[in-house]
Scaffold this active site. Sequence first.
Site, mmCIF file in Angstrom:
data_model
loop_
_atom_site.group_PDB
_atom_site.id
_atom_site.type_symbol
_atom_site.label_atom_id
_atom_site.label_comp_id
_atom_site.label_asym_id
_atom_site.label_seq_id
_atom_site.Cartn_x
_atom_site.Cartn_y
_atom_site.Cartn_z
ATOM 1 C CG ASN A 260 -17.573 -9.342 -5.730
ATOM 2 O OD1 ASN A 260 -17.779 -8.805 -6.814
ATOM 3 N ND2 ASN A 260 -16.713 -8.863 -4.844
ATOM 4 C CD GLU B 187 -11.627 -12.264 -3.078
ATOM 5 O OE1 GLU B 187 -10.919 -12.868 -2.272
ATOM 6 O OE2 GLU B 187 -11.472 -11.065 -3.365
ATOM 7 C CD GLU C 13 -13.654 -6.048 -4.720
ATOM 8 O OE1 GLU C 13 -12.418 -6.153 -4.653
ATOM 9 O OE2 GLU C 13 -14.443 -6.773 -4.085
ATOM 10 C CG ASP D 150 -7.833 -1.586 -8.266
ATOM 11 O OD1 ASP D 150 -7.697 -2.637 -8.938
ATOM 12 O OD2 ASP D 150 -7.821 -1.579 -7.030
ATOM 13 C CG HIS E 39 -8.956 -5.905 -7.851
ATOM 14 N ND1 HIS E 39 -8.950 -4.625 -7.334
ATOM 15 C CD2 HIS E 39 -9.813 -6.615 -7.085
ATOM 16 C CE1 HIS E 39 -9.755 -4.570 -6.282
ATOM 17 N NE2 HIS E 39 -10.297 -5.760 -6.122
HETATM 18 O O1 G3I Z 1 -6.837 -1.365 10.488
HETATM 19 C C1 G3I Z 1 -5.498 -1.894 10.584
HETATM 20 C C2 G3I Z 1 -4.607 -0.894 11.278
HETATM 21 O O2 G3I Z 1 -5.034 -0.721 12.604
HETATM 22 C C3 G3I Z 1 -3.166 -1.421 11.231
HETATM 23 O O3 G3I Z 1 -2.301 -0.463 11.773
HETATM 24 C C4 G3I Z 1 -2.751 -1.725 9.810
HETATM 25 C C5 G3I Z 1 -1.348 -2.342 9.736
HETATM 26 O O4 G3I Z 1 -1.192 -3.139 8.586
HETATM 27 O O5 G3I Z 1 -3.669 -2.622 9.231
HETATM 28 C C6 G3I Z 1 -4.982 -2.141 9.191
HETATM 29 O O6 G3I Z 1 -5.826 -3.085 8.590
HETATM 30 C C7 G3I Z 1 -5.647 -3.244 7.221
HETATM 31 C C8 G3I Z 1 -7.019 -3.003 6.548
HETATM 32 O O7 G3I Z 1 -6.934 -3.235 5.168
HETATM 33 C C9 G3I Z 1 -7.499 -1.565 6.745
HETATM 34 O O8 G3I Z 1 -6.611 -0.663 6.177
HETATM 35 C C10 G3I Z 1 -5.198 -4.667 6.924
HETATM 36 O O9 G3I Z 1 -3.879 -4.842 7.420
HETATM 37 C C11 G3I Z 1 -5.220 -4.931 5.422
HETATM 38 O O10 G3I Z 1 -4.947 -6.300 5.206
HETATM 39 C C12 G3I Z 1 -6.582 -4.596 4.872
HETATM 40 O O11 G3I Z 1 -6.532 -4.753 3.485
HETATM 41 C C13 G3I Z 1 -7.774 -4.846 2.836
HETATM 42 C C14 G3I Z 1 -7.830 -6.131 2.031
HETATM 43 O O12 G3I Z 1 -9.056 -6.177 1.322
HETATM 44 C C15 G3I Z 1 -7.736 -7.356 2.894
HETATM 45 O O13 G3I Z 1 -7.706 -8.478 2.094
HETATM 46 C C16 G3I Z 1 -7.911 -3.666 1.905
HETATM 47 O O14 G3I Z 1 -8.007 -2.452 2.664
HETATM 48 C C17 G3I Z 1 -9.153 -3.821 1.041
HETATM 49 O O15 G3I Z 1 -9.169 -2.807 0.074
HETATM 50 C C18 G3I Z 1 -9.121 -5.177 0.373
HETATM 51 O O16 G3I Z 1 -10.261 -5.323 -0.415
HETATM 52 C C19 G3I Z 1 -10.361 -6.548 -1.131
HETATM 53 C C20 G3I Z 1 -11.842 -6.866 -1.238
HETATM 54 O O17 G3I Z 1 -12.417 -6.924 0.055
HETATM 55 C C21 G3I Z 1 -12.078 -8.173 -1.979
HETATM 56 N N1 G3I Z 1 -11.417 -8.162 -3.255
HETATM 57 C C22 G3I Z 1 -10.022 -7.793 -3.247
HETATM 58 C C23 G3I Z 1 -9.781 -6.469 -2.543
HETATM 59 C C24 G3I Z 1 -8.334 -6.077 -2.568
HETATM 60 O O18 G3I Z 1 -7.546 -6.954 -1.817
#
Ligand code: G3I
Length: 458
Positions: free
Chosen positions: A193, A152, A257, A259, A229
């Site tokens: 990416n 990004e 990615e 969806d 996305h």
């Molecule tokens: O692990 C913690 C957990 O302990 C806590 O209780 C919870 C409360 O919010 O958060 C958990 O962490 C989260 C993590 O995902 C794991 O589930 C984060 O808050 C959350 O921000 C994080 O989101 C991820 C996101 O990237 C961050 O920007 C998504 O899972 C993930 O699918 C997403 O993936 C991104 C790609 O890397 C790049 N392109 C876009 C894509 C979608 O945003």
Amino acid sequence: MAAVSALTAATVALVGLAAPAHAADPVLRDLAAAKGIYYGTAVTSSKLSGTYGAVTGAQFDSITPANEMKWGTVEPNRGSFNWAGADRVVDFAEANGQQVRGHTLVWHSQMPNWLANGSFSNTELRTIMTDHVTTEVTRYKGRIDHWDVVNEPLNEDGTMRGSKFYNQLGESYIADAFRAARAADPAAKLYINDYNTDGTGPKSNGMYSLVQRLKAQGVPIDGVGFQGHLILGQVPATLQANLQRFADLGVEVAITELDIRMTLPATDAKLAQQKTEFKAVTNACLAVARCEGVTVWGFTDSDSWIPDVFPGEGAATPYDAGFQPKPAYYGIAEALGWTGDGGGGDPTPTTGCAVTYAVQSQWNTGFTANVTVRNTGTSPVNGWTLRWTWPSGQSVTQAWNATVTQSGAQATAVNAAHNAAIAPGGSATFGFNGAWSGGNTAPGAFTLNGAACAVALS
Ligand code: G3I
């Protein structure tokens, strides 16, 4: 070697998995391989067991850790590393004969606090970045097929995003990251990416120019990832042409990615449209010779980031939250050449399977086991592939009444000619000799033609 223990074949209680199986369902990884691409999914490492693990292993031949390889996860404190989740993903992939997309090395988001909020001279920041790339890529050298080296880097208008790296180091941070990654693992394919670059437009044009500049400087970039996305009804009509123009620059491309989200609730009409759109995206990749594969960003709606970030939207993946394949799944399969029942997107859930696994005898290095596959549905099974993953390093040495092969820890049994058809209520049994050392724990999950079966151990 004489048998030292003959285990009785008394069947213990059936352990039903959450997902009713559709034994006639196609296997995306096999269909994709036949078309020369991979089909992948993002995964959450902590979920890689039970039905989630069984479907991940059975249906996909590439996996991407959704969060476990990001900087904030692997180096939460400077110089202190946490590889547990990333290791789990790579180990799972190897046990299941899958590729890994490493995601991601340099990104403006999900940085550890010490990095995001720290003050560093330009020289120090550059060294911190290249050291990070070197450390992570070296750790998994030879085990990661594709790396998202830089994620990004662009604004929506196609200009360079003002990240910590760009603001201090300028555009050269990208070249330095790629060079460090290439030096650490020359065999890995190195990608840049981004999202909203799927169709032609200002952001995609910005990426196109950036890749041209990197190539002109001799930066070791192999591919461009298009995150995909997408929004229901807004899949870019220029997707294929856009992928092709990047391929024409001399790089490979991939949808990384995918969806397709919708406003909830999901209706039959929306799910049918989503099927058409998953099919179209898959077809776009297939139509571009240098498109290596497609990865969905979570294969089940219960593992999707969408509802957290877009309240009121969701249902963006090919499986519902109960691991039932949605019409989108059949759309992908159809794009990959599948012509079986269910292609209408409305499969009748009258198929199912149950597997009984029984160790007949066991000695110090070997054992003999019988496996019975029962068709618990109402439609016939015509030809079957049963897959399972060995939990403790076992291997199959010789089989009868099926052909059994093994890749890593994943075993694959294909019917013999005489037991290919299993009528509703009927069963097929095969046997094998196996080798074990250390432990001979029974497999906990089986898939029949890609769908999870209920399991009974005896
Ligand atoms: O692990 C913690 C957990 O302990 C806590 O209780 C919870 C409360 O919010 O958060 C958990 O962490 C989260 C993590 O995902 C794991 O589930 C984060 O808050 C959350 O921000 C994080 O989101 C991820 C996101 O990237 C961050 O920007 C998504 O899972 C993930 O699918 C997403 O993936 C991104 C790609 O890397 C790049 N392109 C876009 C894509 C979608 O945003």
